[in-house]
Design a protein around this motif. Sequence first.
Motif, mmCIF file in Angstrom:
data_model
loop_
_atom_site.group_PDB
_atom_site.id
_atom_site.type_symbol
_atom_site.label_atom_id
_atom_site.label_comp_id
_atom_site.label_asym_id
_atom_site.label_seq_id
_atom_site.Cartn_x
_atom_site.Cartn_y
_atom_site.Cartn_z
ATOM 1 N N ASP A 293 0.835 -1.203 0.000
ATOM 2 C CA ASP A 293 0.000 0.000 0.000
ATOM 3 C C ASP A 293 0.871 1.254 0.000
ATOM 4 O O ASP A 293 0.642 2.210 -0.743
ATOM 5 N N LEU A 297 1.542 4.073 -3.232
ATOM 6 C CA LEU A 297 1.336 5.524 -3.191
ATOM 7 C C LEU A 297 2.651 6.272 -3.401
ATOM 8 O O LEU A 297 2.673 7.353 -3.998
ATOM 9 N N ARG A 300 3.876 7.738 -6.765
ATOM 10 C CA ARG A 300 3.418 9.049 -7.255
ATOM 11 C C ARG A 300 4.504 10.114 -7.102
ATOM 12 O O ARG A 300 4.430 11.185 -7.710
ATOM 13 N N SER A 385 -2.686 16.521 1.051
ATOM 14 C CA SER A 385 -3.206 15.210 0.641
ATOM 15 C C SER A 385 -4.729 15.228 0.706
ATOM 16 O O SER A 385 -5.307 15.770 1.656
ATOM 17 N N LEU A 387 -8.131 12.699 0.370
ATOM 18 C CA LEU A 387 -8.703 11.368 0.308
ATOM 19 C C LEU A 387 -10.195 11.499 0.015
ATOM 20 O O LEU A 387 -10.933 12.142 0.765
ATOM 21 N N VAL A 420 -5.978 10.571 -3.472
ATOM 22 C CA VAL A 420 -6.233 9.161 -3.200
ATOM 23 C C VAL A 420 -7.736 8.929 -3.202
ATOM 24 O O VAL A 420 -8.504 9.711 -2.615
ATOM 25 N N SER A 422 -10.850 6.151 -2.362
ATOM 26 C CA SER A 422 -11.275 4.900 -1.764
ATOM 27 C C SER A 422 -12.599 4.540 -2.422
ATOM 28 O O SER A 422 -13.659 5.081 -2.085
ATOM 29 N N GLU A 434 -6.255 5.320 -11.944
ATOM 30 C CA GLU A 434 -4.826 5.450 -11.656
ATOM 31 C C GLU A 434 -4.075 6.084 -12.812
ATOM 32 O O GLU A 434 -3.123 6.851 -12.601
ATOM 33 N N SER A 439 -4.443 7.391 -6.841
ATOM 34 C CA SER A 439 -4.134 6.079 -6.284
ATOM 35 C C SER A 439 -5.392 5.553 -5.621
ATOM 36 O O SER A 439 -6.081 6.292 -4.906
ATOM 37 N N TYR A 441 -7.614 2.732 -3.334
ATOM 38 C CA TYR A 441 -7.642 1.730 -2.264
ATOM 39 C C TYR A 441 -9.100 1.416 -1.945
ATOM 40 O O TYR A 441 -9.924 2.321 -1.838
ATOM 41 N N ALA A 447 -5.741 3.420 3.027
ATOM 42 C CA ALA A 447 -5.353 4.632 2.302
ATOM 43 C C ALA A 447 -4.746 5.653 3.258
ATOM 44 O O ALA A 447 -3.736 6.309 2.935
ATOM 45 N N ILE A 451 -1.048 7.422 3.159
ATOM 46 C CA ILE A 451 -0.907 8.880 3.095
ATOM 47 C C ILE A 451 0.003 9.373 4.216
ATOM 48 O O ILE A 451 0.866 10.230 4.013
#
Length: 699
Positions: A293, A297, A300, A385, A387, A420, A422, A434, A439, A441, A447, A451
């Motif tokens: 995992d 990531l 990237r 970041s 998510l 990212v 999910s 992707e 990315s 998950y 995830a 991160i």
Amino acid sequence: MERFSSLTGLLAPRSVAIIGASSDPTRIGGRPIAAMLRRGFQGRIMPVNPNRATVQDLPAFASIADLPEVPDVAIVAVPAEAAVAAVEELAGRGVKGAIVFSAAFAEVGAEGAALQARMAAAARVGGMRLLGPNALGAFNDRIGFYGIFSASLETGYPPPGRIGIASQSGAYGTHVFAVARERRLGTPVCVTTGNEADVTVGDVIGWMAEDPDIDVITAYLEGIRDAESFLAALEAARAAKKPVVVMKVGRSRLGQAAARSHTASIAGDDAVTDAVLAEYGAVRARTTEELLDIAQLATRRIYPARNTLGVITVSGGAGVLVSDAAEELGLAMPPMPVAAQERLTRLLPYAAPANPVDCTAQALNDISLVGQFTEAMVADGDYSSVLAFFTHTGWAASIASGLRRELGGVRTRHPDRLYVLSVLASPELVAGYEAEGFSVYGDPTRATVAIAAMGKFGAAFAHEPGLPPPDVPPITLPAETPNEAEAKRLLAEAGIAAAPERACTTAEAAVEAASAFGFPVVMKILSPDILHKSEIGGVLLDVATADDVRAGFALLIERARHHAPDARLEGVLVAKQLNGGVECILGIHRDPVFGPIAMFGLGGIFVEVMRDVAFRRCPFGEDVADEMIRSIKAAPLLLGARGRPPADIPALARMLARLSVLAYQAGPRLTSIDLNPVVALPAGEGAYALDAVIELGAH
């Protein structure tokens, strides 16, 4: 570094000899040849087999002496005794690299260890790098080189990518490769080191750090055989801004025993391993899934030094889940600016606009809300970041295209952030996400872990050199373990202060010392043979009068003679009693892998029960010592929690840094130092060691 670059012939060869070559592509001596032919290795392949003219349609040679040229690397797949002879002969011919599949060496006992030592010596004399013995081997798919006999290749080869695998265990290293392959993660280079008679995992990490075609390094470790190489490799990776993700097993006593029997390695202390990896910015993974995992990531190549997480979700429950995980990981989730929250509320009155930002299921009716909310998070919230949790809705045909469009627009406008998703989606749809820079998950907690790791890498890559260790005059260690008074005298030479004290051989001398210091005082048994005095009642506190001193002297001598009749008694130590402040523990112990390690924690239950301590390799400066002090969970007690006066942290940091230099300079005879307790008085009043134990090993 030459030690790392010398692996190039071994791992990127132009010619290969196989000692013990087999025509059967399923046998150990046949698998490497079959794989290289299948993957189009462009170099020369030279099978060595005295019983065949050809092996897998390649011309074979009867012996090493008959090889028409000196290969870059030789693969040795013959029994142990023959393998040693083969390495000796190969080294004599000037071969610079050998991969030894053969087992029955150090992993099976003393006789095997002697064989291994003989093999390693022959390689060293010949200037040969030796991978193994007891190694599954290595592959470099970029050139079609397969010096490995893993059956995992029967089900496929690595897709293109830039992740390297370094592993002490062959079977587990190729397991990681196989799992990565199923996740469509490209691991073109995989090196398994086996018994590490020469080449270590550290060497391989270092080689990958210098390889321009590897971006991310994963490693599986059972023990660290060569600390110098390992640390140099981690530093090379940090300098090259390449993440290193480590799965270090052997946390439990049972696991440590298994590691020793498996690869004859020294497991070392697990808490120390954590501290060393953190020092260099390597991230430790608990499972194979977590290892990959994080590696996924990391490809990237966005590593925020100041990592903050913004979450956009269609599920309030998922937002809570991520928030919990982020807090446990120390990943900051600051709220959105108030003005941005008000604007989002006007767009959707029943949204939760703080962070996590819940745009609710209404976003499925108006997918443009996803873009507007995410844009606000990036532009106004300035999260490094992002998510986005959209669960199975990210797979729905009615939603997926709009979701990709809205999120893709934000990413195009702000390409420097980590994005990212999910979602639950088909492999084809995940590949599409992707390809567009997201990315993916299935699980949001996984995830979040990945991160958080990117921020750790970013902080390590941005790290600037700190303060140098303080100048501490070298001390001369005594011939044997000193008593407490002698230990404190040695520490004083290094600038480490203790409470005023005096060694006394009579009760009247004790009374004189106590009167000079002022009552109350502390009295302790003085003996180099009684290191843990409190266990036998050998410490008296709050001794308040001259008569109490006389009675205390007699009591301590009686207790020492009763509980330790063979101990050398050198009298009683009388010390000024320092009241107030916070009791801490500072210590040194010699790790079998990394040498002297410093420890800091609070005294009492915080050490014995809660294990709330920080570790660091010696030596270090006062800035690192300050970080250690502030890193423990109980640090608020030192910083002035609940109205307490803040402790003299600069004085503690000076003491800890000077202790680290003393330990580093003292050499391997120093086994341990315990300063417990050290009292940290209120700010500006200093820190003093109230007890000191120095343990020494044999000359």
